[in-house]
Design a protein around this motif. Sequence first.
Motif, PDB file in Angstrom:
ATOM      1  N   GLN A 177      44.776  22.281  43.254  1.00 15.56           N
ATOM      2  CA  GLN A 177      44.585  21.796  41.884  1.00 15.56           C
ATOM      3  C   GLN A 177      45.442  20.554  41.631  1.00 15.56           C
ATOM      4  N   ARG A 178      45.163  19.871  40.522  1.00 15.57           N
ATOM      5  CA  ARG A 178      45.800  18.569  40.272  1.00 15.57           C
ATOM      6  C   ARG A 178      47.322  18.678  40.259  1.00 15.57           C
ATOM      7  N   GLN A 179      47.847  19.750  39.694  1.00 17.39           N
ATOM      8  CA  GLN A 179      49.297  19.955  39.663  1.00 17.39           C
ATOM      9  C   GLN A 179      49.736  20.924  40.765  1.00 17.39           C
ATOM     10  N   GLY A 180      48.997  20.954  41.859  1.00 21.01           N
ATOM     11  CA  GLY A 180      49.263  21.911  42.913  1.00 21.01           C
ATOM     12  C   GLY A 180      50.218  21.417  43.976  1.00 21.01           C
ATOM     13  N   LEU A 181      50.376  22.243  45.005  1.00 23.36           N
ATOM     14  CA  LEU A 181      51.355  21.977  46.061  1.00 23.36           C
ATOM     15  C   LEU A 181      50.980  20.763  46.900  1.00 23.36           C
ATOM     16  N   LEU A 182      49.692  20.558  47.194  1.00 26.79           N
ATOM     17  CA  LEU A 182      49.293  19.431  48.029  1.00 26.79           C
ATOM     18  C   LEU A 182      49.627  18.101  47.373  1.00 26.79           C
ATOM     19  N   ASN A 183      49.309  17.964  46.093  1.00 30.62           N
ATOM     20  CA  ASN A 183      49.643  16.717  45.389  1.00 30.62           C
ATOM     21  C   ASN A 183      51.145  16.516  45.303  1.00 30.62           C
ATOM     22  N   GLU A 188      55.835  13.483  47.068  1.00 30.30           N
ATOM     23  CA  GLU A 188      57.213  13.482  47.571  1.00 30.30           C
ATOM     24  C   GLU A 188      57.326  12.688  48.877  1.00 30.30           C
ATOM     25  N   THR A 189      56.282  12.762  49.726  1.00 29.28           N
ATOM     26  CA  THR A 189      56.373  12.108  51.041  1.00 29.28           C
ATOM     27  C   THR A 189      55.851  10.677  51.044  1.00 29.28           C
ATOM     28  N   ALA A 190      54.768  10.424  50.292  1.00 29.94           N
ATOM     29  CA  ALA A 190      54.133   9.095  50.339  1.00 29.94           C
ATOM     30  C   ALA A 190      54.069   8.408  48.986  1.00 29.94           C
ATOM     31  N   GLY A 191      54.513   9.082  47.930  1.00 31.00           N
ATOM     32  CA  GLY A 191      54.456   8.495  46.596  1.00 31.00           C
ATOM     33  C   GLY A 191      53.046   8.348  46.054  1.00 31.00           C
ATOM     34  N   ALA A 192      52.092   9.144  46.604  1.00 31.95           N
ATOM     35  CA  ALA A 192      50.697   9.034  46.185  1.00 31.95           C
ATOM     36  C   ALA A 192      50.500   9.644  44.806  1.00 31.95           C
ATOM     37  N   ASP A 193      49.555   9.071  44.052  1.00 33.93           N
ATOM     38  CA  ASP A 193      49.217   9.608  42.740  1.00 33.93           C
ATOM     39  C   ASP A 193      48.463  10.925  42.889  1.00 33.93           C
ATOM     40  N   PRO A 194      48.589  11.830  41.918  1.00 32.54           N
ATOM     41  CA  PRO A 194      47.856  13.109  41.991  1.00 32.54           C
ATOM     42  C   PRO A 194      46.351  12.880  42.027  1.00 32.54           C
ATOM     43  N   HIS A 195      45.664  13.680  42.826  1.00 33.88           N
ATOM     44  CA  HIS A 195      44.210  13.581  42.955  1.00 33.88           C
ATOM     45  C   HIS A 195      43.583  14.922  42.582  1.00 33.88           C
ATOM     46  N   SER A 196      42.486  14.881  41.842  1.00 33.28           N
ATOM     47  CA  SER A 196      41.768  16.107  41.456  1.00 33.28           C
ATOM     48  C   SER A 196      40.822  16.493  42.592  1.00 33.28           C
ATOM     49  N   TRP A 197      41.356  17.203  43.582  1.00 28.70           N
ATOM     50  CA  TRP A 197      40.575  17.534  44.768  1.00 28.70           C
ATOM     51  C   TRP A 197      39.357  18.380  44.421  1.00 28.70           C
TER      52      TRP A 197
END
Length: 345
Positions: A177-183, A188-197
């Motif tokens: 989910q958007r606020q989930g562990l993958l995002n 934390e590792t790449a500074g990527a913006d959250p994505h709605s998978w």
Amino acid sequence: MAAQDSSPRPAPSPGLTGAFFAPVRLLMSLIDAPLRAWQKAAGLTGMAGFFLLPNMAIFTIFVLLPLVINFVYSMSGGTAIFLAERTFVGAEQYERLLTCASYLDPGTCAEDRFWIAVRNTGLFLLVQVPLLIAVALVTALVLNRDLKARSFWRAVFFFPVLLSPVVVGLIWRWILQRQGLLNLLLYETAGADPHSWLSDRFWAFAAAVGVSIWAHVGFYALILLAGLQAIPKDIYEAAEMDGTRPTRVFWRITLPLLMPNLLVVLVLALIRAVQVFDEVYVLTGGGPGTSTMYLIQYIFETGFASQLRNPGLAAAASILMGIVLVVLTLIQIAASRASERRGQR
């Protein structure tokens, strides 16, 4: 060296033993007389039928009778649940499901949601089943090697099979989910913006395929692992003495001898892929839109969850799905037998 204690051990009290077994003996004596009389009258065949009778009764009540009731539902119309309150409509439900100007375009069908579910299920089957078999085969080959803590790794790969499909869906929903562990990890590792998978059609489908493979690959890997361990080691030793390359050993020895297990895995994987529902429904709810709505979800929503429910239409869809599964299974078995005959020649 210490002398062993050769003193006789006290025997159990005959009074206690008799009191414990008395009810068992009484019950067996009550059962023995009618069983002997039945065996004398019906013979050994009759006794076999007598012991099979409870199993056949359970099969009739919980499998055969529901199939007959389901077929009767498919020939009736209305929203009522009880058969006495439903009207007979013949093959109207089947006609509604199968009426299409073009089967490749669900929008031209009388029941477009059914054909959307069919298309989604077919795509899921074409992607998920080959990937599942490939991952299960690689997993079995790795676990068949002489690894350290091999039993631990086998348990790790089999553990997801023990989880409830609902639990599997919830775990991966929390991850994706958007606020989930993958995002969180990507940020934390790449500074990527959250994505709605799960809100993206492609990634929702990929998640459905990946989660189903993760949840069930251990079961199929166990079947293939049993097949690998049944292959005689003498064949591999002879191939090694001849200097046969490992890739040739796999294609010429391992894969042909593993074919019966692969057929079982293929049939079971196809049946399960067509019946996919639990973990995907919890994970995506069939969305976004109808991109991950599969046949079982369509049947469930049409028969129970929709406000304009139609149990007859859902029953007809389930019967059509069952017929397709039977045909697919028969084709695969026939193909396997033909391959075995060619191999014997």
